[in-house]
Enzyme design. Structure first.
Site, PDB file in Angstrom:
ATOM      1  N   LYS A   1      41.886  65.046  27.079  1.00 20.91           N
ATOM      2  CA  LYS A   1      41.512  65.877  25.920  1.00 20.91           C
ATOM      3  C   LYS A   1      41.688  67.339  26.291  1.00 20.91           C
ATOM      4  O   LYS A   1      41.292  67.764  27.385  1.00 20.91           O
ATOM      5  CB  LYS A   1      40.068  65.610  25.479  1.00 20.91           C
ATOM      6  CG  LYS A   1      39.657  66.476  24.283  1.00 20.91           C
ATOM      7  CD  LYS A   1      38.403  65.979  23.589  1.00 20.91           C
ATOM      8  CE  LYS A   1      37.121  66.342  24.270  1.00 20.91           C
ATOM      9  NZ  LYS A   1      36.901  67.782  24.501  1.00 20.91           N
TER      10      LYS A   1
ATOM     11  N   GLU B   1      34.680  69.878  16.278  1.00 21.08           N
ATOM     12  CA  GLU B   1      33.299  70.173  16.671  1.00 21.08           C
ATOM     13  C   GLU B   1      32.706  71.272  15.805  1.00 21.08           C
ATOM     14  O   GLU B   1      33.296  72.351  15.643  1.00 21.08           O
ATOM     15  CB  GLU B   1      33.270  70.588  18.166  1.00 21.08           C
ATOM     16  CG  GLU B   1      31.864  70.900  18.645  1.00 21.08           C
ATOM     17  CD  GLU B   1      31.719  70.947  20.162  1.00 21.08           C
ATOM     18  OE1 GLU B   1      32.682  70.594  20.880  1.00 21.08           O
ATOM     19  OE2 GLU B   1      30.629  71.338  20.625  1.00 21.08           O
TER      20      GLU B   1
END
Ligand code: KIV
Length: 273
Positions: free
Chosen positions: A121, A190
């Protein structure tokens, strides 16, 4: 095996894509060590993230910036030894991919070889595209991460909700499309408005996993120490649901142990040789 899935096959990037297509939500949590990873995997979690949030919850740093490549490899390899079903993603640490795509490639190869993880990631969009392309060209799957990207905390200056303004929301959408077109297999969003996250999940075909991004995404991720209630009580952002109060349970257990040792109650006759 878990109560949630009879399917014991290894989770792959392709299977996550199929889950999105049939509307099955993806469950994801962080893990940093063998024992926790084993518990989460046996419970049936779909994806484990060896997050650089290890900096906060394992090492006690204020930000994620201090994590090194060697530390991420240590955590990644520990998690891999505990997992048989979940897809495991490892965060590339701050500084290992933002500067130079050749260095990013070398760091990515080290993580894949030395941990055995399934994918990586990376935080960011257009600004890290060269590194993304180079890593993908070696057949290493990448999960993107947009919105609040903790490795850029010194630029943001705050952990508040991102992309509330139109310009930042538009850039986030463009970045999500760019990452999908480059070949990323999923994206974490996020701490952004729920409506924006749902819009992105509808625009792109790859799975969108949210944290503090509402219920319109294709899956959810939380930091495992947060959802198990292991952290200090002061940390309770609105998006966090606590599924246990392990801090209190553990404190009580340790207090009992201390009491039993001090009183001479432990060990008793059956607890010795
Ligand atoms: O490092 C981490 O734990 C993360 C999650 C918050 C998605 O990136």
């Amino acid at each position: 095996m878990s109560v949630h899935s009879e399917d014991t096959r290894k989770v792959t990037t392709h299977r996550l894509y199929e889950m999105k297509q049939r509307g099955e939500k993806i469950s994801m949590l962080t893990a940093y060590d063998y024992t926790m990873a084993n518990i989460l995997d046996q419970a049936g979690i779909d994806v484990l993230l060896v997050g650089d949030s290890a900096a906060n919850v394992m090492a006690g740093y204020v930000t994620t910036l201090p994590m090194t490549l060697d530390q991420m490899i240590y955590h990644g390899a520990s998690v891999m030894r505990g997992v048989s079903r979940a897809l495991v993603a490892v965060d590339m640490p701050f500084g290992s991919y933002q500067g130079n795509s050749k260095e990013a490639f070398a760091a990515a190869v080290r993580i894949m070889k030395e941990t055995g993880a399934d994918c990586l990631k990376l935080e960011g969009g257009a600004e890290i595209l060269e590194s993304v392309n180079r890593i993908l060209s070696a057949g290493i799957p990448i999960m993107g991460h947009l919105g609040l990207t903790p490795q850029s905390i010194n630029k943001f200056g705050t952990y508040t909700v991102r992309a509330k303004e139109e310009a930042e929301a538009n850039k986030l959408i463009e970045d999500a499309i760019l990452l999908e077109q480059a070949g990323c297999f999923a994206i974490v969003l996020e701490k952004i408005p729920a409506a924006l996250a749902e819009r992105v999940a509808n625009i792109v075909k790859i799975p969108i996993i949210g944290i503090g991004a509402g219920g319109g995404t294709d899956g959810q991720v939380l930091v495992v120490h947060d959802m198990l209630g292991m952290n200090s009580k002061n940390f309770s952002p609105r998006f966090l649901r606590k599924y246990a109060d392990l801090r209190n349970i553990m404190t009580g257990a340790v207090e009992n142990y201390i009491r039993d040792v001090k009183s001479g109650d432990f060990p008793n006759e059956k607890e010795q040789y």
